[in-house]
Design an enzyme around this catalytic site. Structure first.
Site, short mmCIF file in Angstrom:
data_model
loop_
_atom_site.label_atom_id
_atom_site.label_comp_id
_atom_site.label_asym_id
_atom_site.label_seq_id
_atom_site.Cartn_x
_atom_site.Cartn_y
_atom_site.Cartn_z
N LYS A 111 42.55 39.12 27.37
CA LYS A 111 41.39 38.31 26.98
C LYS A 111 41.79 37.03 26.25
O LYS A 111 41.06 36.04 26.27
CB LYS A 111 40.44 39.14 26.11
N LYS A 192 39.60 46.56 38.82
CA LYS A 192 38.44 47.41 38.55
C LYS A 192 37.15 46.61 38.67
O LYS A 192 37.10 45.44 38.29
CB LYS A 192 38.57 47.99 37.13
N LYS A 195 31.72 44.23 34.96
CA LYS A 195 30.52 43.44 34.69
C LYS A 195 30.86 42.06 34.12
O LYS A 195 30.00 41.18 34.08
CB LYS A 195 29.59 44.19 33.75
#
Length: 328
Positions: A111, A192, A195
């Site tokens: 991130k 994966k 969202k």
């Protein structure tokens, strides 16, 4: 009964992957375990959030918990920030975790990659995640493979606290479902389904209308050839779609392969889209009822009261052992 704690961030629209890999397992666990399921809004703000979006997504995720089949009479459903003990124990865990442990976290590295600066909360949030779990003395924590590293820090912190201050905290074990734990992206089966993916075509949102679902599946990436065959190594894209079909039907992998033998990807994708639509329609209808009725506010208030009774007791015990002067 063994106690279970799990949470989902309200940082985006929940996906079919969240439903298959998490929510359906939550529903099963509530019948055999003492369960607490939380919307972890304090974790969401480790990256910038629009206030209106955060409020909407928090309520939406909570409503989807119930729409998916979680019974608030069986399991505590609450918002993380509604139980202040999470933030307080999170700080205490921050004083126990080592910088080197946080620096090794792969999710932080991912991130933070390419960014000039990131908030300190993104670096320290594994300590808050540990607090979430340890507050309830959870025996089991449903986690995907990508979250096992966070659970290891939680286990280390529980053992470190117990060694330093005396046995108090439960060392949790991971609960990893055998099937359906990892649904991959529609545009790249090596990643994966997420969202937070900026490409909306990479995932099926639980609230996507039927026509949107059909369009996304029709555009899903497939491997070369046209054989509907499950082979994750040689045919990862179609294998992912077969896994989704299996999870949205009563058919096993071999039965799906036999059903579509010689029919090619086009026919398979059309039927897959219909299976997904049929799976999500009752959930979407229940979701609309919950949002329109406003019942979610009572559910969350009651869930927070139930959670606070346990969390407050644990926090007081932790502070007492650490030497804090407690109010009398």
């Amino acid at each position: 009964m063994a106690r279970v704690l799990s949470g989902i961030q309200p940082s985006g629209k929940l996906t079919l992957g969240n439903y298959i890999g998490a929510l359906r397992n939550f529903v099963k666990l509530q019948h055999t375990h003492e369960c607490f399921f939380t919307v972890v809004d304090l974790h969401a703000v480790t990256v910038p959030q629009e206030p209106a979006n955060l409020r909407e997504q928090t309520e939406a995720v909570a409503a989807l918990f119930i729409a998916a089949g979680i019974d608030p009479a069986k399991a505590g459903v609450f918002v993380q920030s509604h139980v202040p003990a999470h933030a307080e124990l999170g700080w205490l865990m921050t004083t126990l975790v080592y910088t080197g442990e946080l620096e090794r976290m792969t999710q932080y590295k991912d991130k933070a990659a390419g960014k000039e600066s990131v908030g300190a909360g993104l670096f320290t949030y594994p300590a808050l995640m540990a607090a979430d779990i340890l507050l309830y003395k959870a025996d089991l924590v449903p986690v995907g493979e990508d979250q096992k590293q966070h659970l290891e820090i939680t286990r280390d912190l529980a053992q470190r606290f117990n060694h330093r201050f005396g046995d108090c905290l439960t060392v949790p074990e991971p609960y990893i479902p055998e099937v359906g734990a990892r649904i991959m992206s529609l545009d790249d089966a090596s990643r994966k389904m997420s969202k937070s993916n900026p490409n909306a075509g990479s995932y099926i949102s639980l609230l996507d209308p039927p026509d949107v679902i059909r369009k996304k599946i029709s555009r899903a990436v497939t491997d070369s050839g046209r054989e509907v065959r499950y082979d994750p190594a040689a045919k990862p894209e179609i294998s992912n779609l077969i896994s989704i079909y299996s999870q949205c039907s009563d058919l096993g992998i071999a039965e799906i392969e036999a059903k579509f033998e010689g029919q090619g990807y086009g026919t398979f994708k059309k039927e897959l889209a219909e299976r997904i639509v049929e799976t999500l329609e009752p959930l979407q209808e229940r979701y609309r009822q919950i949002r329109e009725s406003g019942e979610i506010y009572d559910i969350l208030r009651q869930g927070a009261e139930r959670a606070s009774a346990i969390a407050g007791k644990t926090l007081r015990e932790v502070k007492e052992r650490m030497g804090f002067l407690l109010p009398r």
